[in-house]
Design a protein around this motif. Structure first.
Motif, PDB file in Angstrom:
ATOM      1  N   LEU A 130      34.403  29.074  39.962  1.00  0.00           N
ATOM      2  CA  LEU A 130      34.843  28.443  38.716  1.00  0.00           C
ATOM      3  C   LEU A 130      33.912  28.801  37.553  1.00  0.00           C
ATOM      4  N   THR A 131      32.621  28.991  37.874  1.00  0.00           N
ATOM      5  CA  THR A 131      31.673  29.378  36.841  1.00  0.00           C
ATOM      6  C   THR A 131      31.731  30.877  36.548  1.00  0.00           C
ATOM      7  N   GLU A 132      31.762  31.675  37.617  1.00  0.00           N
ATOM      8  CA  GLU A 132      31.671  33.122  37.453  1.00  0.00           C
ATOM      9  C   GLU A 132      32.937  33.746  36.871  1.00  0.00           C
ATOM     10  N   LYS A 133      34.082  33.146  37.143  1.00  0.00           N
ATOM     11  CA  LYS A 133      35.318  33.783  36.671  1.00  0.00           C
ATOM     12  C   LYS A 133      35.445  33.751  35.150  1.00  0.00           C
ATOM     13  N   ARG A 134      34.599  33.003  34.474  1.00  0.00           N
ATOM     14  CA  ARG A 134      34.606  32.978  33.007  1.00  0.00           C
ATOM     15  C   ARG A 134      33.595  33.961  32.404  1.00  0.00           C
ATOM     16  N   GLN A 135      32.852  34.637  33.264  1.00  0.00           N
ATOM     17  CA  GLN A 135      31.859  35.590  32.777  1.00  0.00           C
ATOM     18  C   GLN A 135      32.523  36.869  32.281  1.00  0.00           C
ATOM     19  N   GLU A 136      31.794  37.606  31.471  1.00  0.00           N
ATOM     20  CA  GLU A 136      32.357  38.774  30.810  1.00  0.00           C
ATOM     21  C   GLU A 136      32.775  39.862  31.793  1.00  0.00           C
ATOM     22  N   TYR A 137      32.020  40.039  32.881  1.00  0.00           N
ATOM     23  CA  TYR A 137      32.361  41.120  33.805  1.00  0.00           C
ATOM     24  C   TYR A 137      33.702  40.867  34.491  1.00  0.00           C
ATOM     25  N   VAL A 138      34.036  39.593  34.739  1.00  0.00           N
ATOM     26  CA  VAL A 138      35.343  39.272  35.323  1.00  0.00           C
ATOM     27  C   VAL A 138      36.445  39.442  34.276  1.00  0.00           C
ATOM     28  N   LEU A 139      36.193  38.983  33.079  1.00  0.00           N
ATOM     29  CA  LEU A 139      37.177  39.146  32.002  1.00  0.00           C
ATOM     30  C   LEU A 139      37.435  40.622  31.728  1.00  0.00           C
ATOM     31  N   ALA A 140      36.381  41.440  31.791  1.00  0.00           N
ATOM     32  CA  ALA A 140      36.551  42.877  31.588  1.00  0.00           C
ATOM     33  C   ALA A 140      37.370  43.500  32.710  1.00  0.00           C
ATOM     34  N   ALA A 141      37.135  43.056  33.938  1.00  0.00           N
ATOM     35  CA  ALA A 141      37.902  43.580  35.068  1.00  0.00           C
ATOM     36  C   ALA A 141      39.382  43.234  34.927  1.00  0.00           C
ATOM     37  N   ARG A 142      39.654  42.017  34.478  1.00  0.00           N
ATOM     38  CA  ARG A 142      41.050  41.636  34.243  1.00  0.00           C
ATOM     39  C   ARG A 142      41.674  42.506  33.149  1.00  0.00           C
ATOM     40  N   ALA A 143      40.939  42.729  32.071  1.00  0.00           N
ATOM     41  CA  ALA A 143      41.463  43.522  30.951  1.00  0.00           C
ATOM     42  C   ALA A 143      41.751  44.955  31.379  1.00  0.00           C
ATOM     43  N   LEU A 144      40.973  45.464  32.335  1.00  0.00           N
ATOM     44  CA  LEU A 144      41.184  46.825  32.819  1.00  0.00           C
ATOM     45  C   LEU A 144      42.330  46.920  33.823  1.00  0.00           C
ATOM     46  N   GLY A 145      42.909  45.768  34.164  1.00  0.00           N
ATOM     47  CA  GLY A 145      44.059  45.763  35.055  1.00  0.00           C
ATOM     48  C   GLY A 145      43.739  45.839  36.530  1.00  0.00           C
ATOM     49  N   TYR A 146      42.501  45.500  36.905  1.00  0.00           N
ATOM     50  CA  TYR A 146      42.143  45.512  38.322  1.00  0.00           C
ATOM     51  C   TYR A 146      42.950  44.457  39.077  1.00  0.00           C
ATOM     52  N   SER A 147      43.235  44.736  40.335  1.00  0.00           N
ATOM     53  CA  SER A 147      44.001  43.794  41.142  1.00  0.00           C
ATOM     54  C   SER A 147      43.157  42.565  41.467  1.00  0.00           C
ATOM     55  N   ARG A 148      43.844  41.465  41.822  1.00  0.00           N
ATOM     56  CA  ARG A 148      43.125  40.241  42.197  1.00  0.00           C
ATOM     57  C   ARG A 148      42.218  40.492  43.401  1.00  0.00           C
ATOM     58  N   ARG A 149      42.723  41.266  44.336  1.00  0.00           N
ATOM     59  CA  ARG A 149      41.933  41.547  45.541  1.00  0.00           C
ATOM     60  C   ARG A 149      40.623  42.248  45.189  1.00  0.00           C
ATOM     61  N   ARG A 150      40.696  43.239  44.284  1.00  0.00           N
ATOM     62  CA  ARG A 150      39.484  43.954  43.897  1.00  0.00           C
ATOM     63  C   ARG A 150      38.534  43.044  43.144  1.00  0.00           C
ATOM     64  N   ILE A 151      39.059  42.222  42.261  1.00  0.00           N
ATOM     65  CA  ILE A 151      38.190  41.308  41.506  1.00  0.00           C
ATOM     66  C   ILE A 151      37.507  40.316  42.439  1.00  0.00           C
ATOM     67  N   LEU A 152      38.262  39.791  43.405  1.00  0.00           N
ATOM     68  CA  LEU A 152      37.705  38.807  44.323  1.00  0.00           C
ATOM     69  C   LEU A 152      36.643  39.415  45.239  1.00  0.00           C
ATOM     70  N   LEU A 153      36.947  40.557  45.833  1.00  0.00           N
ATOM     71  CA  LEU A 153      36.075  41.125  46.857  1.00  0.00           C
ATOM     72  C   LEU A 153      34.930  41.962  46.296  1.00  0.00           C
ATOM     73  N   ARG A 154      35.169  42.689  45.224  1.00  0.00           N
ATOM     74  CA  ARG A 154      34.149  43.606  44.719  1.00  0.00           C
ATOM     75  C   ARG A 154      33.341  43.051  43.545  1.00  0.00           C
ATOM     76  N   HIS A 155      33.896  42.083  42.854  1.00  0.00           N
ATOM     77  CA  HIS A 155      33.204  41.558  41.676  1.00  0.00           C
ATOM     78  C   HIS A 155      32.712  40.119  41.892  1.00  0.00           C
ATOM     79  N   LEU A 156      33.594  39.237  42.332  1.00  0.00           N
ATOM     80  CA  LEU A 156      33.204  37.834  42.476  1.00  0.00           C
ATOM     81  C   LEU A 156      32.401  37.567  43.751  1.00  0.00           C
ATOM     82  N   LEU A 157      32.868  38.056  44.879  1.00  0.00           N
ATOM     83  CA  LEU A 157      32.235  37.724  46.155  1.00  0.00           C
ATOM     84  C   LEU A 157      30.734  38.017  46.178  1.00  0.00           C
ATOM     85  N   PRO A 158      30.271  39.202  45.768  1.00  0.00           N
ATOM     86  CA  PRO A 158      28.818  39.449  45.809  1.00  0.00           C
ATOM     87  C   PRO A 158      28.011  38.498  44.925  1.00  0.00           C
TER      88      PRO A 158
END
Length: 279
Positions: free
Chosen positions: A167-195
């Motif tokens: 809930l905290t991290e998904k508002r960070q710029e790197y997640v917002l940038a990943a969404r803007a680039l059209g990355y899939s939810r799976r990629r955002i969850l596993l490669r960006h948020l999980l670590p």
């Protein structure tokens, strides 16, 4: 640029290094004992010797024998092969399940979040040990029943931890940038948020495994754990309570093994918590 006080940093890092080294060393020794149990034990843990019932410690039997003539040291060593892997799996399964559900609940929100949290609240409404004992009683004693019980109850804590971090991290710029680039939810969850959200769950797992080991030992003490004659610390303690005054190693030795294992994981958890803390 601010000057880095190297001496102060090293002073703060010494306790965490000591905790990591000492905790890791204890667990490494226990792991080696489990792997090389037949060599370390020296005796068959199931072999009975009617001529040496409740024998005192000697060179042949370092901790003596139990009421059936079985070598206590051999049973203590071989029990490490049972309790440590079962405790590890009993934490790993809810860790993976709770982390996955926490990622989904925190990122998607809405229906998924409400559903998982309501189920979690129902589970948390019952005392942990009471619910585990009840589930083991229903599912049956043994490794399978223990793993099912701990997975069904333990995942909630990891769900809450990971969900809060997401809930905290998904508002960070790197997640917002990943969404803007059209990355899939799976990629955002596993490669960006999980670590970035897994750290707290790992640290909690170190303390969780201590509670798990004590609960597994309690189940063995109550006769709901690993079925005899398989050596297991809880059942050994139960067998030794009757002879605690006259033959103390029978119950005290497995108790010390439980305390030593819990101490090792606690030190490792403290060291990891300090090491991974952002200063």
């Amino acid at each position: 640029m601010a000057r880095v006080d190297v001496g102060a940093w090293e002073a703060r890092s010494r306790p965490r290094r000591r905790s990591l080294v000492l905790g890791g060393g204890i667990l490494l020794v226990l792991a080696l004992v489990a792997v090389f149990a037949p060599v370390v034990a020296g005796h068959d843990p199931l072999a009975q010797d009617p001529a040496n019932l409740l024998a005192d410690p000697s060179w042949r039997h370092p901790l003596g024998t139990d009421h059936l003539g079985r070598d206590i040291w051999a049973r203590l060593v071989h029990a490490t092969r049972i309790d440590l892997p079962v405790a590890f799996l009993a934490v790993l399964a809810p860790f993976c399940l709770g982390t996955a559900l926490g990622l989904v609940a925190g990122y998607l929100g809405s229906f998924a979040d409400s559903l998982f949290m309501r189920i979690g609240e129902v589970v948390l409404a019952f005392p942990f040990n009471v619910l585990v004992i009840a589930l083991v009683f229903v599912c049956g004693s043994g490794v399978t029943g223990i793993l099912i019980a701990f997975t069904a109850v333990g995942w909630v804590s990891y769900l809450i931890i990971v969900r809060g971090e997401v809930l905290t991290e998904k508002r960070q710029e790197y997640v917002l940038a990943a969404r803007a680039l059209g990355y899939s939810r799976r990629r955002i969850l596993l490669r960006h948020l999980l670590p970035n959200v897994i750290t707290q769950a790992i640290v909690y797992a170190m303390s969780d495994i201590v509670m798990t080991i004590t609960t597994i030992v309690a189940l063995g003490f109550l006769g709901l754990g690993i079925a005899p004659p398989t050596p297991e610390w809880g059942s050994m303690i139960a067998d030794g309570t009757e002879f605690l005054v006259t033959h103390w190693p029978l119950a005290t030795a497995p108790g010390i093994a439980v305390a030593l294992t819990g101490w090792g994981f606690s030190l490792l958890g403290d060291g990891l918590a300090d090491l991974l803390r952002v200063e």
